[in-house]
Design a protein around this motif. Sequence first.
Motif, PDB file in Angstrom:
ATOM      1  N   TYR A 241       0.855  -1.186   0.000  1.00  0.00           N
ATOM      2  CA  TYR A 241       0.000   0.000   0.000  1.00  0.00           C
ATOM      3  C   TYR A 241       0.889   1.234   0.000  1.00  0.00           C
ATOM      4  O   TYR A 241       1.912   1.260   0.672  1.00  0.00           O
ATOM      5  CB  TYR A 241      -0.887   0.009   1.251  1.00  0.00           C
ATOM      6  N   GLN A 242       0.486   2.247  -0.754  1.00  0.00           N
ATOM      7  CA  GLN A 242       1.258   3.482  -0.752  1.00  0.00           C
ATOM      8  C   GLN A 242       0.308   4.660  -0.668  1.00  0.00           C
ATOM      9  O   GLN A 242      -0.827   4.614  -1.148  1.00  0.00           O
ATOM     10  CB  GLN A 242       2.090   3.591  -2.032  1.00  0.00           C
ATOM     11  N   ARG A 243       0.826   5.709  -0.081  1.00  0.00           N
ATOM     12  CA  ARG A 243       0.023   6.917   0.064  1.00  0.00           C
ATOM     13  C   ARG A 243      -0.379   7.468  -1.289  1.00  0.00           C
ATOM     14  O   ARG A 243       0.423   7.454  -2.220  1.00  0.00           O
ATOM     15  CB  ARG A 243       0.879   7.946   0.785  1.00  0.00           C
ATOM     16  N   GLY A 244      -1.607   7.965  -1.379  1.00  0.00           N
ATOM     17  CA  GLY A 244      -2.039   8.533  -2.653  1.00  0.00           C
ATOM     18  C   GLY A 244      -2.946   9.729  -2.472  1.00  0.00           C
ATOM     19  O   GLY A 244      -3.649   9.843  -1.475  1.00  0.00           O
ATOM     20  N   ASP A 245      -2.936  10.594  -3.454  1.00  0.00           N
ATOM     21  CA  ASP A 245      -3.776  11.789  -3.441  1.00  0.00           C
ATOM     22  C   ASP A 245      -5.135  11.419  -4.049  1.00  0.00           C
ATOM     23  O   ASP A 245      -5.377  11.611  -5.237  1.00  0.00           O
ATOM     24  CB  ASP A 245      -3.076  12.852  -4.304  1.00  0.00           C
ATOM     25  N   LEU A 246      -6.012  10.857  -3.204  1.00  0.00           N
ATOM     26  CA  LEU A 246      -7.257  10.302  -3.721  1.00  0.00           C
ATOM     27  C   LEU A 246      -8.460  11.171  -3.376  1.00  0.00           C
ATOM     28  O   LEU A 246      -8.501  11.798  -2.322  1.00  0.00           O
ATOM     29  CB  LEU A 246      -7.464   8.906  -3.114  1.00  0.00           C
ATOM     30  N   VAL A 247      -9.437  11.157  -4.275  1.00  0.00           N
ATOM     31  CA  VAL A 247     -10.675  11.905  -4.025  1.00  0.00           C
ATOM     32  C   VAL A 247     -11.858  10.995  -4.320  1.00  0.00           C
ATOM     33  O   VAL A 247     -11.734  10.007  -5.034  1.00  0.00           O
ATOM     34  CB  VAL A 247     -10.769  13.165  -4.920  1.00  0.00           C
ATOM     35  N   LYS A 248     -13.019  11.360  -3.775  1.00  0.00           N
ATOM     36  CA  LYS A 248     -14.225  10.584  -4.064  1.00  0.00           C
ATOM     37  C   LYS A 248     -14.945  11.272  -5.205  1.00  0.00           C
ATOM     38  O   LYS A 248     -15.191  12.475  -5.173  1.00  0.00           O
ATOM     39  CB  LYS A 248     -15.128  10.533  -2.835  1.00  0.00           C
ATOM     40  N   MET A 249     -15.222  10.467  -6.239  1.00  0.00           N
ATOM     41  CA  MET A 249     -15.924  11.028  -7.378  1.00  0.00           C
ATOM     42  C   MET A 249     -17.335  10.467  -7.436  1.00  0.00           C
ATOM     43  O   MET A 249     -17.532   9.258  -7.332  1.00  0.00           O
ATOM     44  CB  MET A 249     -15.191  10.666  -8.675  1.00  0.00           C
ATOM     45  N   ASN A 250     -18.327  11.342  -7.587  1.00  0.00           N
ATOM     46  CA  ASN A 250     -19.725  10.909  -7.674  1.00  0.00           C
ATOM     47  C   ASN A 250     -20.248  11.050  -9.085  1.00  0.00           C
ATOM     48  O   ASN A 250     -19.900  11.979  -9.801  1.00  0.00           O
ATOM     49  CB  ASN A 250     -20.596  11.768  -6.751  1.00  0.00           C
ATOM     50  N   ILE A 251     -21.072  10.091  -9.490  1.00  0.00           N
ATOM     51  CA  ILE A 251     -21.741  10.181 -10.791  1.00  0.00           C
ATOM     52  C   ILE A 251     -23.181  10.581 -10.516  1.00  0.00           C
ATOM     53  O   ILE A 251     -23.858   9.942  -9.709  1.00  0.00           O
ATOM     54  CB  ILE A 251     -21.729   8.823 -11.526  1.00  0.00           C
ATOM     55  N   LEU A 252     -23.616  11.649 -11.189  1.00  0.00           N
ATOM     56  CA  LEU A 252     -24.989  12.098 -10.981  1.00  0.00           C
ATOM     57  C   LEU A 252     -25.829  11.755 -12.192  1.00  0.00           C
ATOM     58  O   LEU A 252     -25.426  11.988 -13.329  1.00  0.00           O
ATOM     59  CB  LEU A 252     -25.038  13.615 -10.745  1.00  0.00           C
ATOM     60  N   ILE A 253     -26.991  11.178 -11.942  1.00  0.00           N
ATOM     61  CA  ILE A 253     -27.931  10.905 -13.027  1.00  0.00           C
ATOM     62  C   ILE A 253     -29.159  11.762 -12.772  1.00  0.00           C
ATOM     63  O   ILE A 253     -29.780  11.660 -11.713  1.00  0.00           O
ATOM     64  CB  ILE A 253     -28.289   9.402 -13.086  1.00  0.00           C
ATOM     65  N   ASN A 254     -29.471  12.605 -13.776  1.00  0.00           N
ATOM     66  CA  ASN A 254     -30.558  13.569 -13.601  1.00  0.00           C
ATOM     67  C   ASN A 254     -30.344  14.403 -12.350  1.00  0.00           C
ATOM     68  O   ASN A 254     -31.278  14.653 -11.585  1.00  0.00           O
ATOM     69  CB  ASN A 254     -31.921  12.858 -13.535  1.00  0.00           C
ATOM     70  N   GLY A 255     -29.107  14.797 -12.152  1.00  0.00           N
ATOM     71  CA  GLY A 255     -28.795  15.681 -11.040  1.00  0.00           C
ATOM     72  C   GLY A 255     -28.696  15.013  -9.685  1.00  0.00           C
ATOM     73  O   GLY A 255     -28.321  15.647  -8.706  1.00  0.00           O
TER      74      GLY A 255
END
Lengths: 411, 343
Positions: free
Chosen positions: A369-383
């Motif tokens: 495991y290594q440190r990473g610059d991660l973000v949570k990405m959301n997919i929006l359907i019809n907003g």
Amino acid sequence: GVEAQTLANTYKAIENNHEIILVLNKIDLPAADPDRIKRQIEDVIGLDTENAIEISAKTGKGIDNVLEAIVKILPSPKGEIKEHLKVMLVDSWYDKYLGVVILIRVIDGVLKKGMNIKMMSTNSEYIIERVGIFTPKKIVIDELSAGDVGFITGSIKQVSDCNVGDTIIDVKNPIEKALPGFKPSKPVIFCGIYPTDASNYPILRDSIAKLKLNDSSLQYEPDTSKALGFGFRCGFLGMLHLEIIQERLEREFDLDLVTTAPSVIYKLYMRSGKMMELHNPADMPDPTHIEYMEEPWVKATIMVPDEYLGVVISLCTDKRGKQEELTYVGSRVMLIYKLPLNEIVFDFYEKLKSCSKGYASCDWELDTYQRGDLVKMNILINGLSVDALSLLIHKSKAETRGREICEHLKE
Amino acid sequence: VYIHWPYCKKHCHYCNFNKVVQQLVDHDRMTECMIRAVKGLLQLGHVKTVKSIYFGGGTPSLCKPDNIQRMISAISQCATLGDDIEITMEANPTSTEMEKMGHFKQAGINRLSLGIQALNDKDLQILGRDHDAAQAKQAIDIAKAHFPKRTSIDLIFARPNQTIPEWSTELEKAISMCDNHVSLYQLTLERGTKLHKQVQQQSLHLPDEDIIAQMYENAINTMRRYGYQRYEVSNFAKQGAISQHNLSYWTSNDYIGVGPGAHGRLIIPSLEYQRYAMIQCLSPNHWMTMVEQGKLGIQKMQKQSEMERLTELILLGMRTPAGISRKRWDSIASPKLEFNKVF
């Protein structure tokens, strides 16, 4: 010929000092060229091919030589018949006629029908009803002794009572120490599986349970999504495993499914000092509570003809890879790259094949495991954010991947 | 920069270095390839200054002096040649090679390493050498004339049937003729060599291990008596005439190896400034083809982990009296492997 999987696994076998028998299969094919492949083996891996066995599993040619070599060359199992019974539980499955069947390897002692045995991890006791071997047909015999591999059936009711790697002992002559046991494979890739039609949920539930009976490495648990309803969160050993299960569910059980993007297990180090394993991006806590995150990396072995070396290196660099090793072997190159697992689960294999006109091959194993610059990405359907579709991704890749997923969903 | 010229006139019976004995050598093609490869590798490493150049092999003294000049010139086009740069060439003490010494000096060579090996004709034959003791003496004189205070000789001890007194006498004789640098190597039997086979078949016998050890100890004492400082396990220098090139190996500095089978250790900026262990393709013909295809002759390159670098630092550093300093260790080690933590 020699491909990435051959290399990766042969090196592992050599590192563990295993005896290796070389077998060249498919010599019945008109394009078969065993001499060229033998030279390749000598050049690429450095093994002596003098005793390589040529066979055709299809026609049966040469199989006898393989069996002879196994008996003559491979070291015999170490174990004592006179010692107390010590048996390793290798696998278990459900048979229509026999009930729960357990595949075992007898380390020490003798296992007989009628014996009262105990599973060390659960302390449950059972009586052996049948002892047998595979030839590959199931044949019932009287006993299995040290060094033998075979099966047992008994008063075991559920496959879930059997733990892979467990030690089975004789109740009358117990032993103290369990076998170190090989570690059952841990799933590394997760995805959500939902029925397109919510009313099919019970069928999906039963189908997954049936698949699990014969595939102890498949992990699953019920999951709910606001957008997709009731479904399951499943864990697989790799992309191939995921694709096979998905295909079987759709084909064998006639199910129409929605599968979410595959994700991996992240390690979240919280400001509170705790470490949390994140299996489902939907469960990600408030980012302000997170100190830093780690993602799993893999070590990949890639074989590619040297005219495609440039494009393959570009692909690996694009996937945030780090070059470990580059070796020319004949007119091909063997590359060893470390890559983040979440960069290769999506479409690495397809991209690798397409940029190399299909000639590149790849094999990988989990690294650290290594440190990473991660973000949570959301997919929006019809907003509206569809929780089942959100994923954790490296900051630099978020926008590109997001667009790719939307394109994919549109199709 | 190390340049490996892989061609030899004949096989010596103890040698397992990467070489080929070939009647017709395409000197110009090999030289062109050396030039192309060395330029490419210097660029790969963003090398600014080259502190030493070493022509080894094989038999680099079989080269044409003009080609040596072209190779040195190519290096100077891609990087600065340091002030007082040491440019060494290995040579065999045969008359044809010694005749070219003046030209080699003009071409840029400023230090010579002569493969003397032994000063008795019978042993020279057993070793499979191409010269006799008389030629060796002549060669040393010629070398000292062209490269005064910059000539080194190689000697091999622990030879078949050699005795302690014989070795002592030979060493004293060598010291009386040589310059200010001597390399003493214990004969090592390498698989695939003629000597290895002969000893295995027992047609030749090496001295007993304790005798070999005594030979080495005696040699150290003799060298010290004559004013030679042992600055590496096998290397002795008078008046500070230490080999700069070889010293940089033992202090784990970076180097580029060019030519079939040559090794290198280079930090590559385009690969995140990681240090890579590199080896060039072994077969001279394949090597040339690879270079002509733009692959710089690299057979394999492998990133060195911190542990590997530190291990090499110890392995090589322990061959010198200076050893390894804490500062040097910490210049490579991350905080996790800081010197005081590890030791």
